[in-house]
Design an enzyme around this catalytic site. Structure first.
Site, PDB file in Angstrom:
ATOM      1  N   ASN A   7      10.313 -37.117  34.994  1.00  0.00           N
ATOM      2  CA  ASN A   7       8.881 -37.360  35.172  1.00  0.00           C
ATOM      3  C   ASN A   7       8.727 -38.842  35.512  1.00  0.00           C
ATOM      4  O   ASN A   7       8.747 -39.693  34.631  1.00  0.00           O
ATOM      5  CB  ASN A   7       8.160 -37.008  33.867  1.00  0.00           C
ATOM      6  CG  ASN A   7       6.658 -37.200  33.954  1.00  0.00           C
ATOM      7  OD1 ASN A   7       6.143 -37.664  34.976  1.00  0.00           O
ATOM      8  ND2 ASN A   7       5.968 -36.854  32.888  1.00  0.00           N
ATOM      9  N   ARG A  91       8.685 -33.478  37.867  1.00  0.00           N
ATOM     10  CA  ARG A  91       7.242 -33.300  37.749  1.00  0.00           C
ATOM     11  C   ARG A  91       6.596 -34.076  38.886  1.00  0.00           C
ATOM     12  O   ARG A  91       6.878 -35.265  39.067  1.00  0.00           O
ATOM     13  CB  ARG A  91       6.769 -33.851  36.403  1.00  0.00           C
ATOM     14  CG  ARG A  91       5.279 -33.732  36.242  1.00  0.00           C
ATOM     15  CD  ARG A  91       4.822 -34.286  34.921  1.00  0.00           C
ATOM     16  NE  ARG A  91       3.405 -34.058  34.762  1.00  0.00           N
ATOM     17  CZ  ARG A  91       2.709 -34.492  33.732  1.00  0.00           C
ATOM     18  NH1 ARG A  91       3.296 -35.159  32.765  1.00  0.00           N
ATOM     19  NH2 ARG A  91       1.428 -34.232  33.656  1.00  0.00           N
ATOM     20  N   HIS A 180      -2.544 -31.110  34.542  1.00  0.00           N
ATOM     21  CA  HIS A 180      -1.909 -30.508  33.357  1.00  0.00           C
ATOM     22  C   HIS A 180      -1.572 -29.041  33.631  1.00  0.00           C
ATOM     23  O   HIS A 180      -1.465 -28.237  32.698  1.00  0.00           O
ATOM     24  CB  HIS A 180      -2.849 -30.543  32.113  1.00  0.00           C
ATOM     25  CG  HIS A 180      -3.148 -31.919  31.619  1.00  0.00           C
ATOM     26  ND1 HIS A 180      -4.427 -32.297  31.255  1.00  0.00           N
ATOM     27  CD2 HIS A 180      -2.363 -32.994  31.408  1.00  0.00           C
ATOM     28  CE1 HIS A 180      -4.407 -33.562  30.845  1.00  0.00           C
ATOM     29  NE2 HIS A 180      -3.170 -34.004  30.932  1.00  0.00           N
ATOM     30  N   ARG A 239     -10.047 -42.797  29.740  1.00  0.00           N
ATOM     31  CA  ARG A 239     -10.796 -42.330  30.919  1.00  0.00           C
ATOM     32  C   ARG A 239     -12.170 -41.817  30.496  1.00  0.00           C
ATOM     33  O   ARG A 239     -12.302 -41.169  29.454  1.00  0.00           O
ATOM     34  CB  ARG A 239     -10.049 -41.200  31.624  1.00  0.00           C
ATOM     35  CG  ARG A 239      -8.814 -41.669  32.321  1.00  0.00           C
ATOM     36  CD  ARG A 239      -8.174 -40.530  33.103  1.00  0.00           C
ATOM     37  NE  ARG A 239      -6.735 -40.677  33.079  1.00  0.00           N
ATOM     38  CZ  ARG A 239      -5.880 -39.686  32.911  1.00  0.00           C
ATOM     39  NH1 ARG A 239      -6.316 -38.443  32.757  1.00  0.00           N
ATOM     40  NH2 ARG A 239      -4.595 -39.921  32.899  1.00  0.00           N
ATOM     41  N   GLU A 384       5.955 -28.739  28.620  1.00  0.00           N
ATOM     42  CA  GLU A 384       5.958 -28.849  30.083  1.00  0.00           C
ATOM     43  C   GLU A 384       7.381 -28.965  30.621  1.00  0.00           C
ATOM     44  O   GLU A 384       7.697 -28.424  31.677  1.00  0.00           O
ATOM     45  CB  GLU A 384       5.127 -30.074  30.500  1.00  0.00           C
ATOM     46  CG  GLU A 384       3.645 -29.872  30.243  1.00  0.00           C
ATOM     47  CD  GLU A 384       2.841 -31.158  30.223  1.00  0.00           C
ATOM     48  OE1 GLU A 384       2.904 -31.873  29.206  1.00  0.00           O
ATOM     49  OE2 GLU A 384       2.155 -31.444  31.203  1.00  0.00           O
TER      50      GLU A 384
END
Ligand code: ADP
Length: 397
Positions: A7, A91, A180, A239, A384
């Site tokens: 990733n 990813r 996601h 965020r 994941e």
């Protein structure tokens, strides 16, 4: 079989070497400060190894080399040679409209990832650097790209289209994509396994540093809270989540800032960090702040839970009902107080959690709804990396 899951971010690169069947993680770690100086954090749980090394990493290439070196290191490694690594799964943030599933990396796939750079300007270039570094250092090793956006490509137009002039969709593919996706897909599949059927109305709340909700029917995404980018939806660590665009215009005009500058504020200096008066973006800090009487920390948590609750209600309406509500990721898996606060007020939908079960569920899979709850509520730890490793196995061999 051993799959290396990568990733790659702009200045960091996370890795896990794992078995896609059992999910066993042989080793994992993180390269930090790529482009600055370089630091490797490496862990082998089975051997009790946890080390940090300063290694120069001017580019992602040196980071990948450092990872491979430590993986084959006689003392701290877990394989004898790089040949023991069967394939690499990456990813990738944005697959645009081109990818509704993972794909074997070839020139066409790389070009498609490159074409999506305008949609994922921060992440896609880093993802490509990770891919190209692996190609250089492990030529011929099968590689697979797994996209954060792919699971959401089943959304119907009414969910993914923005009500803006057609040309921006036709010419520029500006629409809701969602993120996601690998986590939401993992949960959708796990729910399917748990119930032995697909035809369930599921809302998954992936609540971490970044958070998104996903409405799932028949194992497929019907709607999700993030949009063209990962800034939309509920407030997150730093965020803002959904904000009226007029706010951006106002700040630009009054404080003479560019749109990019204001979006940087919306991405990095907003969310619960801002609402808590700058105390923290970490939900544990906010909880202890609220406990100590800090009203801003309390408001940050209240706002977060309120917005998550609103999305759950909206998605139950979008799905025409709700069978299963799932919580996952850092806050979803561990934050029992937040889960209780989110569910409070959802009794009208048939959501009733059992306070004792909820308190016990911490990082483990568990049903937390009361026996007489109409909706089953679960905590399901996401994985994941396992999804990426399995896609890589399925596509590369
Ligand atoms: P990322 O989006 O970076 O993958 P994670 O899914 O790891 O993030 O979630 C990180 C968040 O989970 C942090 O804000 C952390 O405070 C929160 N978290 C971890 N443990 C707990 C806990 N026991 N209670 C509340 N929040 C927690």
């Amino acid at each position: 079989m051993k799959i290396l899951v990568i990733n790659a971010g702009s200045s960091s690169l996370k890795y896990q070497l794992m078995d896609p069947e059992s999910g066993e993680v042989f080793a994992k770690g993180l390269c930090e400060r790529i482009g600055l100086d370089g630091r490797l954090n490496h862990k082998v749980e089975s051997k009790g190894i946890k080390l940090v090394r300063d290694i120069p990493m001017p580019t992602h290439g040196e980071a990948i080399s450092a990872v491979l070196e430590i993986l084959v290191d006689p003392e701290n490694g877990v394989v004898k040679t790089v040949d023991e690594i069967d394939a690499v799964g990456h990813r990738v943030l944005h697959g645009g409209m081109k990818f509704s599933a993972s794909c074997v990396i070839d020139e066409a796939c790389k070009q498609a990832i490159r074409d999506c750079i305008p949609l994922g300007p921060l992440h896609n270039p880093a993802n490509l650097m990770g891919i190209e570094a692996c190609e250089k250092i492990m030529p011929g090793k099968p590689q697979v790209a797994v996209f954060d956006t792919a699971f959401h490509m089943t959304m119907p137009p009414k969910a993914y289209r923005y009500a803006i002039p057609d040309e921006y969709y036709d010419n520029d593919q500006l629409r809701r994509y969602g993120f996601h996706g690998t986590s939401h897909r993992y949960i959708a599949l796990r729910v399917q396994e748990l119930y032995g059927r697909k035809d369930l109305k599921v809302v998954n709340a992936h609540l971490g540093n970044g958070s998104s909700l996903c409405a799932i029917w028949n194992g497929e995404c019907q709607d999700t809270s993030m949009g063209l980018g990962p800034l939309a939806g509920v407030p997150m660590g730093t965020r803002a989540g959904d904000v009226d665009m007029t706010v951006v215009q106002y700040i630009c005009n009054k404080y003479n800032k560019s749109v990019d500058e204001v979006l940087n504020i919306m991405n990095k200096k907003s969310g619960v960090l801002a609402l808590s008066g700058g105390v923290s973006s970490d939900f544990r800090d906010l909880e202890s702040g609220a406990k100590d009487g800090n009203a801003k920390c309390a408001l940050a948590l209240e706002k977060f839970c309120y917005e998550v609750r609103k999305y759950i209600g909206a998605y139950a309406a979008a799905l025409g009902g709700l069978d299963v509500l799932t919580f996952t990721a850092g806050v979803g898996e561990n934050g029992s107080t937040n889960r209780a606060a989110i569910c409070q007020g959802l009794e009208f939908l048939g959501v009733k959690i059992d306070p004792e079960k909820n308190a016990q569920a911490r990082g483990k899979e568990m049903k937390i709804s009361a026996d007489d709850s109409k909706v089953d509520v679960w905590v399901i730890p996401t994985n994941e990396e396992l999804m990426i490793a399995r896609d890589t196995r399925d596509l590369a061999f």
